[in-house]
Enzyme design. Structure first.
Site, PDB file in Angstrom:
ATOM      1  N   TYR A 212     -12.063   1.184   1.202  1.00 47.59           N
ATOM      2  CA  TYR A 212     -11.564   2.059   2.272  1.00 47.59           C
ATOM      3  C   TYR A 212     -12.767   2.697   2.951  1.00 47.59           C
ATOM      4  O   TYR A 212     -13.589   3.353   2.299  1.00 47.59           O
ATOM      5  CB  TYR A 212     -10.640   3.134   1.680  1.00 47.59           C
ATOM      6  CG  TYR A 212      -9.872   3.932   2.728  1.00 47.59           C
ATOM      7  CD1 TYR A 212      -9.638   3.433   3.998  1.00 47.59           C
ATOM      8  CD2 TYR A 212      -9.370   5.201   2.429  1.00 47.59           C
ATOM      9  CE1 TYR A 212      -8.930   4.166   4.951  1.00 47.59           C
ATOM     10  CE2 TYR A 212      -8.662   5.939   3.374  1.00 47.59           C
ATOM     11  CZ  TYR A 212      -8.449   5.418   4.630  1.00 47.59           C
ATOM     12  OH  TYR A 212      -7.750   6.135   5.571  1.00 47.59           O
TER      13      TYR A 212
ATOM     14  N   ARG B   8     -14.542  12.343   3.894  1.00 50.99           N
ATOM     15  CA  ARG B   8     -13.686  13.529   3.722  1.00 50.99           C
ATOM     16  C   ARG B   8     -12.824  13.427   2.463  1.00 50.99           C
ATOM     17  O   ARG B   8     -12.187  14.391   2.060  1.00 50.99           O
ATOM     18  CB  ARG B   8     -12.820  13.745   4.962  1.00 50.99           C
ATOM     19  CG  ARG B   8     -11.756  12.714   5.141  1.00 50.99           C
ATOM     20  CD  ARG B   8     -10.947  12.838   6.422  1.00 50.99           C
ATOM     21  NE  ARG B   8     -10.321  11.572   6.710  1.00 50.99           N
ATOM     22  CZ  ARG B   8      -9.231  11.105   6.123  1.00 50.99           C
ATOM     23  NH1 ARG B   8      -8.622  11.841   5.220  1.00 50.99           N
ATOM     24  NH2 ARG B   8      -8.745   9.925   6.425  1.00 50.99           N
TER      25      ARG B   8
ATOM     26  N   HIS C 129       0.843  -1.204   0.000  1.00 49.21           N
ATOM     27  CA  HIS C 129       0.000   0.000   0.000  1.00 49.21           C
ATOM     28  C   HIS C 129       0.877   1.253   0.000  1.00 49.21           C
ATOM     29  O   HIS C 129       1.435   1.634   1.029  1.00 49.21           O
ATOM     30  CB  HIS C 129      -0.947   0.038   1.203  1.00 49.21           C
ATOM     31  CG  HIS C 129      -1.948   1.161   1.110  1.00 49.21           C
ATOM     32  ND1 HIS C 129      -3.243   0.982   0.660  1.00 49.21           N
ATOM     33  CD2 HIS C 129      -1.839   2.488   1.381  1.00 49.21           C
ATOM     34  CE1 HIS C 129      -3.873   2.140   0.668  1.00 49.21           C
ATOM     35  NE2 HIS C 129      -3.046   3.078   1.109  1.00 49.21           N
ATOM     36  N   CYS C 130       0.998   1.845  -1.155  1.00 50.40           N
ATOM     37  CA  CYS C 130       1.729   3.110  -1.277  1.00 50.40           C
ATOM     38  C   CYS C 130       1.130   3.867  -2.464  1.00 50.40           C
ATOM     39  O   CYS C 130       0.305   3.316  -3.205  1.00 50.40           O
ATOM     40  CB  CYS C 130       3.226   2.854  -1.459  1.00 50.40           C
ATOM     41  SG  CYS C 130       3.601   1.696  -2.773  1.00 50.40           S
ATOM     42  N   HIS C 131       1.527   5.115  -2.596  1.00 44.37           N
ATOM     43  CA  HIS C 131       0.945   5.959  -3.639  1.00 44.37           C
ATOM     44  C   HIS C 131       2.034   6.720  -4.389  1.00 44.37           C
ATOM     45  O   HIS C 131       3.163   6.851  -3.899  1.00 44.37           O
ATOM     46  CB  HIS C 131       0.027   7.026  -3.029  1.00 44.37           C
ATOM     47  CG  HIS C 131      -0.982   6.529  -2.058  1.00 44.37           C
ATOM     48  ND1 HIS C 131      -2.125   5.873  -2.433  1.00 44.37           N
ATOM     49  CD2 HIS C 131      -1.035   6.601  -0.696  1.00 44.37           C
ATOM     50  CE1 HIS C 131      -2.843   5.571  -1.358  1.00 44.37           C
ATOM     51  NE2 HIS C 131      -2.201   5.997  -0.292  1.00 44.37           N
TER      52      HIS C 131
ATOM     53  N   ASN D 118      -2.466  13.354   4.032  1.00 43.64           N
ATOM     54  CA  ASN D 118      -3.370  13.922   5.044  1.00 43.64           C
ATOM     55  C   ASN D 118      -2.922  13.762   6.483  1.00 43.64           C
ATOM     56  O   ASN D 118      -3.750  13.775   7.390  1.00 43.64           O
ATOM     57  CB  ASN D 118      -4.791  13.344   4.895  1.00 43.64           C
ATOM     58  CG  ASN D 118      -5.385  13.665   3.539  1.00 43.64           C
ATOM     59  OD1 ASN D 118      -5.392  14.814   3.128  1.00 43.64           O
ATOM     60  ND2 ASN D 118      -5.842  12.657   2.829  1.00 43.64           N
TER      61      ASN D 118
ATOM     62  N   ASP E  67       2.157   2.920   3.211  1.00 45.23           N
ATOM     63  CA  ASP E  67       1.270   4.063   2.948  1.00 45.23           C
ATOM     64  C   ASP E  67       2.053   5.323   2.561  1.00 45.23           C
ATOM     65  O   ASP E  67       1.515   6.433   2.610  1.00 45.23           O
ATOM     66  CB  ASP E  67       0.322   4.366   4.112  1.00 45.23           C
ATOM     67  CG  ASP E  67      -0.817   5.296   3.679  1.00 45.23           C
ATOM     68  OD1 ASP E  67      -1.211   5.250   2.507  1.00 45.23           O
ATOM     69  OD2 ASP E  67      -1.277   6.101   4.515  1.00 45.23           O
TER      70      ASP E  67
ATOM     71  N   TYR F 271      -8.084  17.319  -1.420  1.00 44.54           N
ATOM     72  CA  TYR F 271      -6.848  17.881  -0.889  1.00 44.54           C
ATOM     73  C   TYR F 271      -5.839  17.997  -2.027  1.00 44.54           C
ATOM     74  O   TYR F 271      -5.970  17.314  -3.043  1.00 44.54           O
ATOM     75  CB  TYR F 271      -6.260  17.002   0.234  1.00 44.54           C
ATOM     76  CG  TYR F 271      -5.855  15.608  -0.212  1.00 44.54           C
ATOM     77  CD1 TYR F 271      -4.601  15.358  -0.781  1.00 44.54           C
ATOM     78  CD2 TYR F 271      -6.732  14.541  -0.096  1.00 44.54           C
ATOM     79  CE1 TYR F 271      -4.239  14.092  -1.215  1.00 44.54           C
ATOM     80  CE2 TYR F 271      -6.372  13.265  -0.527  1.00 44.54           C
ATOM     81  CZ  TYR F 271      -5.133  13.050  -1.083  1.00 44.54           C
ATOM     82  OH  TYR F 271      -4.774  11.802  -1.520  1.00 44.54           O
TER      83      TYR F 271
ATOM     84  N   ARG G 154     -10.268   0.499  -6.593  1.00 45.36           N
ATOM     85  CA  ARG G 154     -10.511   0.923  -5.215  1.00 45.36           C
ATOM     86  C   ARG G 154     -11.857   1.629  -5.114  1.00 45.36           C
ATOM     87  O   ARG G 154     -12.164   2.505  -5.925  1.00 45.36           O
ATOM     88  CB  ARG G 154      -9.401   1.889  -4.797  1.00 45.36           C
ATOM     89  CG  ARG G 154      -9.374   2.195  -3.307  1.00 45.36           C
ATOM     90  CD  ARG G 154      -8.230   3.144  -3.027  1.00 45.36           C
ATOM     91  NE  ARG G 154      -7.876   3.208  -1.623  1.00 45.36           N
ATOM     92  CZ  ARG G 154      -7.317   4.271  -1.050  1.00 45.36           C
ATOM     93  NH1 ARG G 154      -7.050   5.334  -1.772  1.00 45.36           N
ATOM     94  NH2 ARG G 154      -7.014   4.267   0.228  1.00 45.36           N
TER      95      ARG G 154
END
Ligand code: 0GY
Length: 304
Positions: free
Chosen positions: A157, A130, A31-33, A262, A257, A49, A124
């Protein structure tokens, strides 16, 4: 295009320590972006955001620094359903990254095929209010039906308080389902209490549902060691993650992550996140399942 990151947003930490915990060979960060860079891959107009940039090269450098073998890159909401940054990262990973995309109803088979060729293996569905606007369930079900024949899965999620209302939808999904961040438990509540036990029940009753035991830094109230003076970081998250790792040993995934979207009170050192692993997976056997066997079976089945 020039982007101004959201107020209060902390940048990812550029000087992570080298972990003391030696990851097993071929460990997967599941899990990473990647974020942008915005000048090349603009952030989506509908985003909630604006992040700092976090490029594929920076992700791959972190991977190598930590001793990780492969990545699973998850489309972040700041890119909406524009998957170009994700696909670019996958195509430049030398086969060492898989991806989770965000798609809309009406996505063509040709686009799905193209994504599959690049390394996408799932979509996903995000229910965190939010982060995203509401998407009707019939649209999500239609997408799930479209991706199932490709052998893809659905990543969900949501926050723990919302699970009762989502239960029926989640348990009806036709694919493997992977839950982000343990369903975001409120770790001030007991691990044996009704909220987390509902999540455990969902996994127990539905063998197609997996969980990521990720994001202690996001869930913790006790915080990192520097803030509370304790030897171990994120102590309050341990019982939750440990219970899942020990009960569902063949259906848990770990990830950093990175770049930690955020976060506004502290930014974790990713080296210390690796050092957190033996607290939640106490034996070499559990560690190997969590870090290698499980993600390989899900994302690189052809190699297992
Ligand atoms: C995460 C967590 C968050 C953000 C996103 O896609 C996203 O924007 O997932 C969050 O804010 O909790 O998994 O990266």
């Amino acid at each position: 295009m020039e982007f101004q990151k959201s107020p209060g947003w902390l940048d990812w930490y550029a000087g992570p320590c080298r972990p003391r915990f030696r990851l097993p060979q071929g460990a997967v960060d599941a899990h990473c972006h990647v974020f942008g860079p915005g000048a090349q891959f603009p952030y989506a107009p509908e985003r909630k955001y604006t992040p700092c940039d976090a490029s594929k090269d920076q992700l791959f450098a972190l991977r190598d620094h930590l001793g990780i073998g492969r990545n699973v890159i998850v489309q972040a909401t700041c890119h909406g359903s524009d998957n170009r940054a994700l696909l670019d990262a996958l195509r430049n990973s030398n086969g060492r990254a898989r991806g989770i995309a965000t798609v809309k109803r009406g996505v063509t088979d040709a686009v799905l095929q193209e994504m599959h060729a690049a390394g996408v293996r799932g979509v996903r569905f995000n229910f965190v209010k939010r982060l995203v606007d509401f998407t009707p369930r019939d649209e999500l079900l239609e997408i799930a039906g479209r991706i199932a024949p490709l052998g893809w899965h659905v990543v969900i999620y949501f926050e723990a308080v919302d699970l009762p209302g989502l239960w029926e939808f989640f348990t009806a999904l036709p694919t493997t389902v992977v839950v982000d961040h343990m369903g975001r438990p409120d770790v001030s509540k007991p691990v044996g209490g009704p909220e987390f036990q509902l999540f455990v029940k969902m996994l127990r009753e539905h063998p197609n549902i997996w969980s990521k035991v990720t994001c202690p830094e996001r869930l913790s109230l006790s915080g990192p060691p520097a803030l509370n003076g304790e030897r171990h970081a994120y102590r309050d998250v341990v019982p939750f993650a440990r219970l899942l790792v020990e009960t569902f040993r063949d259906r848990v995934l770990w990830g950093t992550d990175w770049p930690h979207p955020n976060l506004k009170d502290h930014m974790p050192d990713d080296g210390l996140l690796v050092d957190f692993i033996p607290q939640i997976a106490a034996t070499p056997d559990l560690q190997h399942k969590l870090l290698v066997d499980n993600p390989m079976r899900l994302y690189w089945p052809e190699e297992t």
